[in-house]
Enzyme design. Sequence first.
Site, PDB file in Angstrom:
ATOM      1  N   GLU A  25     -55.210   7.776  59.765  1.00 57.77           N
ATOM      2  CA  GLU A  25     -55.346   8.873  59.066  1.00 57.77           C
ATOM      3  C   GLU A  25     -55.603   8.436  57.560  1.00 57.77           C
ATOM      4  OE1 GLU A  25     -55.331  11.998  59.491  1.00 57.77           O
ATOM      5  OE2 GLU A  25     -55.270  11.637  61.491  1.00 57.77           O
TER       6      GLU A  25
ATOM      7  N   CYS B 229     -68.449  23.394  60.127  1.00 53.92           N
ATOM      8  CA  CYS B 229     -68.455  24.248  59.067  1.00 53.92           C
ATOM      9  C   CYS B 229     -68.362  23.220  57.672  1.00 53.92           C
ATOM     10  CB  CYS B 229     -67.122  25.440  58.774  1.00 53.92           C
ATOM     11  SG  CYS B 229     -66.863  26.399  57.735  1.00 53.92           S
TER      12      CYS B 229
ATOM     13  N   CYS C  57     -73.549  28.175  60.854  1.00 50.43           N
ATOM     14  CA  CYS C  57     -72.995  29.457  61.286  1.00 50.43           C
ATOM     15  C   CYS C  57     -73.379  30.158  62.712  1.00 50.43           C
ATOM     16  CB  CYS C  57     -73.275  30.370  60.025  1.00 50.43           C
ATOM     17  SG  CYS C  57     -72.209  30.057  58.617  1.00 50.43           S
TER      18      CYS C  57
ATOM     19  N   CYS D 234     -71.422  29.014  65.411  1.00 52.57           N
ATOM     20  CA  CYS D 234     -69.998  28.935  65.137  1.00 52.57           C
ATOM     21  C   CYS D 234     -69.514  30.161  66.148  1.00 52.57           C
ATOM     22  CB  CYS D 234     -69.729  29.199  63.577  1.00 52.57           C
ATOM     23  SG  CYS D 234     -67.983  29.397  63.437  1.00 52.57           S
TER      24      CYS D 234
ATOM     25  N   CYS E 279     -64.797  35.464  60.779  1.00 52.29           N
ATOM     26  CA  CYS E 279     -65.034  34.684  59.259  1.00 52.29           C
ATOM     27  C   CYS E 279     -65.481  35.726  58.352  1.00 52.29           C
ATOM     28  CB  CYS E 279     -66.193  33.616  59.335  1.00 52.29           C
ATOM     29  SG  CYS E 279     -66.895  32.848  58.052  1.00 52.29           S
TER      30      CYS E 279
HETATM   31 FE1  SF4 Z   1     -67.853  28.153  58.690  1.00 52.89          FE
HETATM   32 FE2  SF4 Z   1     -67.745  30.963  58.959  1.00 52.89          FE
HETATM   33 FE3  SF4 Z   1     -69.945  29.561  59.042  1.00 52.89          FE
HETATM   34 FE4  SF4 Z   1     -68.251  29.448  61.074  1.00 52.89          FE
HETATM   35  S1  SF4 Z   1     -69.200  31.444  60.369  1.00 52.89           S
HETATM   36  S2  SF4 Z   1     -69.438  27.900  60.188  1.00 52.89           S
HETATM   37  S3  SF4 Z   1     -66.527  29.251  59.768  1.00 52.89           S
HETATM   38  S4  SF4 Z   1     -68.841  29.839  57.299  1.00 52.89           S
END
Ligand code: SF4
Length: 347
Positions: free
Chosen positions: A35, A190, A197, A200, A206
Site C-alpha cells: 500500500e 474511470c 464510460c 462502464c 453516475c
Molecule cells: Fe466513471 Fe461515470 Fe464514466 Fe462510469 S460512467 S466511467 S463512473 S464517469
Amino acid sequence: MSVFAEKLIAWQQVHGRHDLPWQQTRDPYAVWVSEIMLQQTQVSAVIGYYGRFMARFPTIASLAEAPQDDVMQHWSGLGYYSRARNLHHAAQTIMREHGGIFPQDFAQIQSLKGIGRSTAAAVSVFAFQQPQTILDGNVKRVLARLHAVDGWPGLPLIEKRLWVLAESLLPEKNLPAYIQGLMDFGATLCTRSKPRCQDCPMQGECQAFQQQRVAQLPASKPRKAIPERQTTMLMIMDAGEILLEKRPDKGIWGGLWSFPECKPDQIPVQQAEQRYGMQAESLEDLPVLWHTFTHFKLEITPQPLQLIGKRPGLPQHLQWLPLNDAIAAALPTPVRTLLKTLQQSRY
Ligand code: SF4
C-alpha cells in the site's frame, strides 16, 4: 448492499486485478508495504520493487533492524523517499511498542508514521477483514463523478463529504473484493483523462454521466493567482552607447547584464543623479513590458534617458556599451527585447 457496491464487486470479479503479488497474502506487513509503495505510483512500477523489498526484508523485524541506507537502496528509483523512511521508522515502532506484531486496532494502525486513514483502511480490510473504506485520489474521482460532487476534492469540506459518501456505500460482506474493486475501477476504467464510460456498468448511477459533466468532474485544484511586481528600468544613453549593470550572482537573472532599476514611485532622472552623479533628461516612453517568472509576473516600465554633460566615473559592475555589443551580451530576454526596440527606434 448499495447498487453501486453490488455492481462494483461483480465488475471486480470479471475485470479487476487478482494476481498481484500482494493479493496472495493476508500478512498485514506485506499488505502495508504494498500500500505504501502504491501511493502515487502505478502498479506496473511497484511489482519489481515489491518483490526485491520483500525478499530482502521479509518481516517487520528484518526491516526494523536493517540500516537505513539498506532500506533506502531498495527504494531507490521509486521516488517519494519519505515513504521508505516512514516505513522503517514504523517497523521500529511496531517492534518497540507492539512486540513485533502489526496492530489490528484501527487507531493504532493510523498512529504509525506514514499511515493515513486510507492506507490504514486498506490494511484493515485486506489483512483483518475489518469494515473500513478507502479514499485515495482514484476513489475521490470516482465518487465525485458518481454523485456529481462539485469543488476540488482536496478541500477539507469536499473531502469530508466524500468520506461520508464512501462510508455510506460500504457493503457488509465481500469487503476485500469491494475495496480492491474501488482501487481497480478508478485506476483502469474511470480514469482521470480518459474514462471509458461506454464500457462502464455504472452509467445508470453516475450523475456526471447523466448530466454530461464527466470531463468537468472532479474540479481541478484552483490555481493561485501569480503575484505581480513592478520595476522601472533606466535606459541611460550617451553617444550611441548604453549603460548596463551586472546583476549580483544571487537572485533573479543572477550574473546577467541588465539596466539599472528603480521603484515605480521613484523618479528616474533623480535616481540617475543620486546614485551615479549623472545629469540626464527623460526621453519618450517605451511601451510597458511583462515578463513571467515561475512565482511572479514582472511589469517592466522602460524609461529611456539621455545623459547631459560629462560621464562620471563608475564602479566595475556598471559599463557603457555600444548598442550592438550590449545586444550581444549575456542578457535576460526582456532586456534584449528592450535593447532591440531601442535599436529600431529613433534614439
Ligand atoms: Fe466513471 Fe461515470 Fe464514466 Fe462510469 S460512467 S466511467 S463512473 S464517469
